[in-house]
Design a protein around this motif. Sequence first.
Motif, PDB file in Angstrom:
ATOM      1  N   GLU A 185     -11.969  -5.832  -1.197  1.00  0.00           N
ATOM      2  CA  GLU A 185     -10.970  -6.560  -1.984  1.00  0.00           C
ATOM      3  C   GLU A 185      -9.648  -6.740  -1.231  1.00  0.00           C
ATOM      4  O   GLU A 185      -9.028  -7.786  -1.315  1.00  0.00           O
ATOM      5  CB  GLU A 185     -10.679  -5.803  -3.305  1.00  0.00           C
ATOM      6  N   ASN A 186      -9.218  -5.698  -0.543  1.00  0.00           N
ATOM      7  CA  ASN A 186      -7.850  -5.692  -0.005  1.00  0.00           C
ATOM      8  C   ASN A 186      -7.753  -5.860   1.513  1.00  0.00           C
ATOM      9  O   ASN A 186      -6.818  -6.486   2.006  1.00  0.00           O
ATOM     10  CB  ASN A 186      -7.143  -4.398  -0.411  1.00  0.00           C
ATOM     11  N   GLN A 214       0.840  -1.209   0.000  1.00  0.00           N
ATOM     12  CA  GLN A 214       0.000   0.000   0.000  1.00  0.00           C
ATOM     13  C   GLN A 214       0.871   1.254   0.000  1.00  0.00           C
ATOM     14  O   GLN A 214       1.780   1.398   0.818  1.00  0.00           O
ATOM     15  CB  GLN A 214      -0.914  -0.012   1.238  1.00  0.00           C
ATOM     16  N   TRP A 216     -12.472  -1.264  -2.128  1.00  0.00           N
ATOM     17  CA  TRP A 216     -11.073  -1.509  -1.728  1.00  0.00           C
ATOM     18  C   TRP A 216     -11.013  -2.211  -0.367  1.00  0.00           C
ATOM     19  O   TRP A 216     -10.199  -3.111  -0.155  1.00  0.00           O
ATOM     20  CB  TRP A 216     -10.312  -0.172  -1.670  1.00  0.00           C
TER      21      TRP A 216
END
Lengths: 359, 250
Positions: free
Chosen positions: B230-231, B140, B227
């Motif tokens: 998904e992450n 990230q 996000w």
Amino acid sequence: MGKLLMKGNEVIAEAAVHAGCKYFFGYPITPQSELVAYMARRLPEAGGLFLQAESEIAAINMVYGAAGTGVRVMTSSSSPGFSLKQEGISYLAGAELPALIVNIARGGPGLGNIQPAQSDYFQVTKGGGHGDYNIPVLAPATLQEIIDLIREAFEIADRYRTPVILLGDGMLGQMMEAVEFPEKPAVKETHKEWTTTGTRGDGAPRVITSLDLNAESLEQRNEHLQRKFASIRQNEARFETLYCEDADYFVVAYGTVARIAVNAVKKARKDGVKAGLIRPITLWPFPLQPFIDTRDRAKGYLAVEMSAGQMVDDVRLSVNGRAAVSFFGRTGGVVPTQEEIYEQLIITAGGGDVNENGI
Amino acid sequence: MKTVFEKTSGLKDTPTHYCPGCTHGIIHRLVAEVLEEMDILEDTVGVASVGCSVLSYDYFNCDMTQAAHGRAPAVATGIKRVLPDRFVFTYQGDGDLASIGIGEAIHAAARGENITIIFVNNAIYGMTGGQMAPTTLIGQKTATSPDGRNAALQGMPIKVAELMATLDGAAHIERVSAHDVPNIIKAKKAIRKAFETQKAGLGFSLIEVLSSCPTNWGLSPTESLEWIKENMLPIFPLGVYKNSSVGGKA
């Protein structure tokens, strides 16, 4: 109650209980650990609460939380641990929360040692943490005086909504003396309308904070604090003088050093030197009056400290150039002897400027 | 006319400063609704932390205290030990709790302090402008990990719910998310359960809420919610990590 033979650290703890302190958040550090241990045993039987925190930082923040509920609360530490509390002390000053913080100072800087020192004077009297603030600092010289000053410390804290510091040194914390506690604990409680305890039908929610994102309103808040500090300067300066009426030369010393200096002053008077002693009891506000009273006729001042020269700056400011100010200090946990102070006093009286640059 | 929806009395009538698309507002409302529904607003003292939620004391309609960075659990301890019959909660972000304040959080849990921590994890420092947090994901990009967080250089993200659940003093630890409606409903149930745990005197409770930061992630509000899903969910699995015996109801 009669006289009791007690250790300084225990006297501080018992005096706080007598002054109505029911909450103590502490962390062990020599030479103040007896204070923490005494509270761990004593507070539960006094209907209070002792909690050992995970660090000095946590302890001072627990004090912050408890102070916000309006109870009498305290913590204690010694120099390196006291440094860690500075963040929390700045927040207490900014949020205007009353509390007592005890510093039984030891030799520094860094980890230093565990012998007595007065080298935290700058830290406790000049703010210490970030931002524009001062905190009343009380410096007892005897164990009996601790009992009076602890009660006054909590009263000053409540009266002005401010943290208050009691500054001692390892010698005061460790020595034993006979003391007498007042028969009935004299607790003058102040009504606190600003606490956060859950509203419980008592109007709109309250907030305790030191944050103000608007520059003009934070300046107003600072002006409010400065007015409060001015009022403390005006009303709370305390000192003791000895033989000052006819003195030419003045020893200035606080705490345990003042006790040693008394004997040096007495010996000098016997030897024909008109010496006197000024003992500040509050280090902030620094007592101006005894200097105003003497500086136009004084032939010299000698500041004696267990530091490389910290309080001497306040002596110079108070004398304001009207007489010579010299300094004698020992550091690192070395305690100045009566003979050393006497010697320096005689040199001062002989017109010599003793160790102007420090030690 | 029948009232079908009302603004919660747990929040003051003050516009928040949160960025558009940030889920802090939703999480504030969930906490506020729980306090209102349990009828404990007047018996509650909240502790605001340092970071985006520093001004939460302007929004929650109960007594509030503002704590130094990371120190909210210690401040809450001080309040709760004096007032054991009041409800005390902290509202902290990941920089505040998982970085500078991890010691205070762990020791409050270890002591079994009967308080509730609402821990908002958006994997970044928001208020200071998007720097790496202890919860920032590997790869990230942030202002202080411009090439993406690299495990060899910056270590792995801290999983707070899992960590706290190892402590015997922790009574209820749960991770929830604010990225869609079903999860928001679950998040409210978890928060209710935490305050019920406190009411029953069972000890420390912490609800970790996965939250978005569109501004510092550089994503739109909708992309940000995606996000999280998904992450963040694969690294920070949702669920109950320590279950207290009280029955939670929403």
